[in-house]
Design a protein around this motif. Structure first.
Motif, PDB file in Angstrom:
ATOM      1  N   ASP A  30      -5.255 -16.086  17.188  1.00 27.71           N
ATOM      2  CA  ASP A  30      -4.456 -15.926  15.968  1.00 27.71           C
ATOM      3  C   ASP A  30      -4.652 -14.548  15.356  1.00 27.71           C
ATOM      4  N   ILE A  31      -5.875 -14.022  15.404  1.00 27.99           N
ATOM      5  CA  ILE A  31      -6.109 -12.663  14.908  1.00 27.99           C
ATOM      6  C   ILE A  31      -5.248 -11.669  15.684  1.00 27.99           C
ATOM      7  N   GLU A  55     -17.812 -11.131   9.343  1.00 27.83           N
ATOM      8  CA  GLU A  55     -17.239 -12.469   9.439  1.00 27.83           C
ATOM      9  C   GLU A  55     -17.896 -13.480   8.514  1.00 27.83           C
ATOM     10  N   GLU A  82      -4.221 -17.853   3.623  1.00 29.99           N
ATOM     11  CA  GLU A  82      -2.954 -17.183   3.923  1.00 29.99           C
ATOM     12  C   GLU A  82      -2.848 -15.887   3.118  1.00 29.99           C
ATOM     13  N   THR A 131     -11.633 -22.624   4.994  1.00 31.80           N
ATOM     14  CA  THR A 131     -10.439 -22.641   5.846  1.00 31.80           C
ATOM     15  C   THR A 131      -9.755 -21.276   5.754  1.00 31.80           C
ATOM     16  N   THR A 132      -8.889 -20.999   6.709  1.00 23.71           N
ATOM     17  CA  THR A 132      -8.186 -19.722   6.731  1.00 23.71           C
ATOM     18  C   THR A 132      -7.309 -19.563   5.499  1.00 23.71           C
ATOM     19  N   TYR A 171     -15.181 -19.917   0.963  1.00 26.79           N
ATOM     20  CA  TYR A 171     -14.036 -20.367   1.749  1.00 26.79           C
ATOM     21  C   TYR A 171     -14.498 -21.205   2.935  1.00 26.79           C
ATOM     22  N   TYR A 217     -14.095 -14.263   8.444  1.00 29.17           N
ATOM     23  CA  TYR A 217     -13.702 -15.331   9.366  1.00 29.17           C
ATOM     24  C   TYR A 217     -12.568 -16.168   8.770  1.00 29.17           C
ATOM     25  N   TYR A 218     -12.559 -16.302   7.450  1.00 27.92           N
ATOM     26  CA  TYR A 218     -11.488 -17.049   6.775  1.00 27.92           C
ATOM     27  C   TYR A 218     -10.484 -16.139   6.067  1.00 27.92           C
ATOM     28  N   TYR A 232      -9.403 -13.133   7.342  1.00 26.09           N
ATOM     29  CA  TYR A 232      -8.938 -12.104   8.273  1.00 26.09           C
ATOM     30  C   TYR A 232      -7.470 -11.749   8.070  1.00 26.09           C
ATOM     31  N   LYS A 233      -6.642 -12.711   7.687  1.00 28.19           N
ATOM     32  CA  LYS A 233      -5.225 -12.389   7.514  1.00 28.19           C
ATOM     33  C   LYS A 233      -5.014 -11.429   6.349  1.00 28.19           C
ATOM     34  N   HIS A 290      -9.025 -19.038  17.218  1.00 32.24           N
ATOM     35  CA  HIS A 290      -9.218 -18.123  16.089  1.00 32.24           C
ATOM     36  C   HIS A 290      -8.858 -16.693  16.481  1.00 32.24           C
TER      37      HIS A 290
END
Length: 627
Positions: free
Chosen positions: A257-258, A177, A136, A133-134, A131, A210-211, A213-214, A254
């Motif tokens: 947002d977490i 991470e 979803e 990018t974050t 990965y 890190y990417y 986390y959501k 970052h």
């Protein structure tokens, strides 16, 4: 022999394990009311058989969406004057396989200077994850949230957890991470540690949290967890470390947002400022990271607390970093920890001094300047030392020496406002003395006692010579604690508990004794910020067998049950428990020591809940008091 534990109110000395000799099978005093079964004759009969056994299918209860928002401090806009002249910028990613190079050579904090922080080390087989990018999140399917069969011999006492007892899970950035060279982060000392240990696995990728986390937060919230404890790497916020250097906008965004996503999911974020991740700039060579045996070092590695960088002390630089994090996030974060297990990263007396002073300065900053209404603490380590023979004064003295060195070195000044213990001063010749002014400033600079009691160890004096002689000899093999540590009970061949993949033995009765020791010694509410165990050989098992991790489930339930006894029978104020870890992770060079309550597929990064996750949550929530 039978092992009996008893507590005398107000007496720490009485809170010891006592060995009473006895012959024959164990007694069952709880069965006195049904004593007739001991002599009655059973009645045997035939009946029509049918499958009448029933099973209850339950699903986990997700955290509900929040209906209100609690503020724990003013927002950053109101606090920015406390950290003046901050300049934010952002950098790219470092990829040694790329032919691209920075074109801004000579710019003090430009991309070329940032890249130079990575190229000072010869990284081995540097790799990137799947990965960039974050990702979803997606909702967790109901089929994944069905509770497993309960442990048949689960504790059956009827005690309850107070309504506000903290239920949490924990993790640290360097262990989950990955993305260590992405979005402005610069190297930390633990990144380089595997280079000093042939065969160790690096932390370049780990769980790619890190990417992801959501998705991780979604899964944690779906199990009903209230607190998510995580760390923020100093070098991702301040890549060039020092006061006055640019703050990494991507790093701030970052973690912002977490925090917001944790709150959106009905949980509360809890932040650790330092969890084994000192910026590498503090070291002149990576060889300084390892603490060679026989050199008088205190911990296992050197976290650099005693160093300076460009004439700025670690203490001053860390306090500056902590102020930046607190001013940006304190409005939404109810708990901060300054350091995690700092003893294990301390090299000498100057290290301890820097940690204690930096911690106290941030405590005063948070409560007196920010006016924060949340809580601040520092997390200590100690695998509780119990005397080999609690009726032998020499063994008791050895256990007290062992525990006080690890705990009172920090806790005496921070919780009690008194000097370092003799166990520390007699062992660390270069300790920095604390004067009366220091003790006043340090006293009361933690809002609760934070401990990570994975297991216990059986302690006795050195086999040859004394503790005093050992403490005076920096090459003595038993330093720094100068005691004999074993895992066997009294003078038997029996281990103190079930052995895990690493150093952890299941020792629930000692956990109750330990809570009594902490409460009666340091007189502060107690939060267990990490505890857990890696099931022996779990990495070699099939997935379905990893998921059904009964030894870990039993570990959590037995410990929690003994903690309940400490609350209700002993009067101990135990206020929270955080499981380590919410998922299998990088255990400092090792991916096979599985401490997680979720599995992680190292190829796909897919997570799966283990039985222990369900049982940890259900044990607390099924016993929580209601209004």
């Amino acid at each position: 022999m039978k092992l009996v534990s008893f507590i005398a109110a107000g007496s720490v000395a009485a809170a010891q394990q006592v060995y009473i000799s006895a012959n024959g099978p164990s007694s069952r005093p709880q069965c006195a009311a049904n004593g007739s079964y001991a002599t009655a004759t059973p009645v045997y009969l035939f009946r029509d058989f049918s499958f009448t056994q029933t099973e209850t299918i339950r699903t986990a209860t997700s955290r509900p969406a929040p209906t209100t928002t609690t503020s724990f401090a003013p927002p950053y806009a109101s606090l920015s004057s406390l950290v003046p002249s901050l300049i934010t910028t952002q950098w790219g990613n470092w990829d040694p396989s790329s032919n691209a190079s920075a074109t801004d050579a000579g710019v003090p904090y430009g991309n070329a200077s940032w890249t130079g922080l990575w190229t000072t080390v010869s990284w081995t087989n540097f790799t990137r994850g799947i990965y960039s990018t974050t990702v979803e999140p997606t909702a967790v399917p109901t089929s994944e949230l069905v509770l497993p069969p309960p442990e048949y011999l689960a504790p059956r006492e009827c005690y309850a957890f107070p309504e506000d007892f903290m239920l949490g899970v924990a993790a640290s950035a360097v262990q989950i991470e990955g993305a260590i060279a992405d979005e402005g982060r610069t190297p930390v000392h633990i990144d380089a540690l595997p280079l000093l240990s042939p065969g160790a696995s690096p932390d370049y990728i780990t769980n790619e949290n890190y990417y992801l986390y959501k998705q991780d937060i979604e899964r944690i919230a779906s199990m009903g967890i209230k607190y998510y404890r995580f760390s923020i790497p100093w070098s991702r916020i301040l890549p060039f470390v020092l006061p006055g250097t640019p703050v990494n906008k991507q790093g701030l965004d970052h973690y912002d947002d977490i925090i917001n996503f944790v709150l959106e999911k009905g949980m509360l974020p809890a932040i650790v400022l330092h969890h084994t991740d000192t910026p590498l700039q503090f070291y002149s060579n990576i060889s300084e990271i390892g603490l060679a045996p026989g050199t008088g070092g205190i911990g296992y590695i050197d976290s650099g607390y005693q160093y300076s960088y460009k004439n700025v002390s670690y203490e001053d630089a860390f306090v500056n970093y902590g102020k930046i994090v607190m001013t940006h996030f304190a409005d939404r974060v109810p708990i901060f920890w300054t350091f995690n297990e700092p003893l294990l990263g301390s090299k000498n007396g100057k290290s301890i001094n820097a940690v204690i002073k930096a911690h106290a300065r941030l405590y005063h900053f948070y409560h007196e300047e920010i006016k924060g209404t949340g809580k601040i603490s520092i997390t200590l380590n100690d695998n509780f030392g119990v005397p080999r023979d609690p009726e032998n004064p020499a063994d008791v003295d050895a256990a007290n020496h062992f525990n006080s060195f690890q705990l009172a070195t920090f806790a005496n000044p921070i919780f009690l406002g008194i000097d370092y213990p003799d166990s520390y001063k007699m062992t660390v010749a270069d300790y920095v003395p604390l004067n009366a002014t220091d003790l006043v400033y340090l006293n009361g600079t933690a809002d609760f006692f934070s401990i990570q009691p994975y297991t216990a160890t059986v302690v006795s004096p050195p086999p040859n010579g004394s503790i005093v002689e050992c403490a005076a000899n920096i090459t003595h093999p038993l330093r720094p604690y100068c005691v004999t540590q074993t895992t066997t009970v009294h003078d038997t061949q029996w281990n103190i508990g079930y052995p895990s993949q690493t150093y952890v033995y299941t020792t629930p009765t000692y956990f109750r004794t330990y809570l009594n020791y902490l409460w009666n010694t340091f007189k502060a509410p107690i939060v267990v910020t990490e505890f857990g165990t890696p099931v022996f050989g779990e990495a070699e098992k099939e997935l379905k067998d990893q998921l059904f991790d009964s030894p870990r489930s039993q570990y959590y339930q037995y410990y929690l049950n003994e903690g309940l006894k400490a609350i209700w029978e002993d009067g101990v104020q135990w206020i929270g428990a955080f499981a380590w870890s919410f998922a299998d992770n990088w255990e400092f060079g090792d991916f096979d020591a599985h401490f997680g309550i979720q599995t992680v597929n190292r190829t796909t990064q897919e997570r799966r809940y283990k039985k222990s996750f369900f049982d940890f949550v259900d044990f607390i929530e099924s016993r929580r008091q209601k209004e």
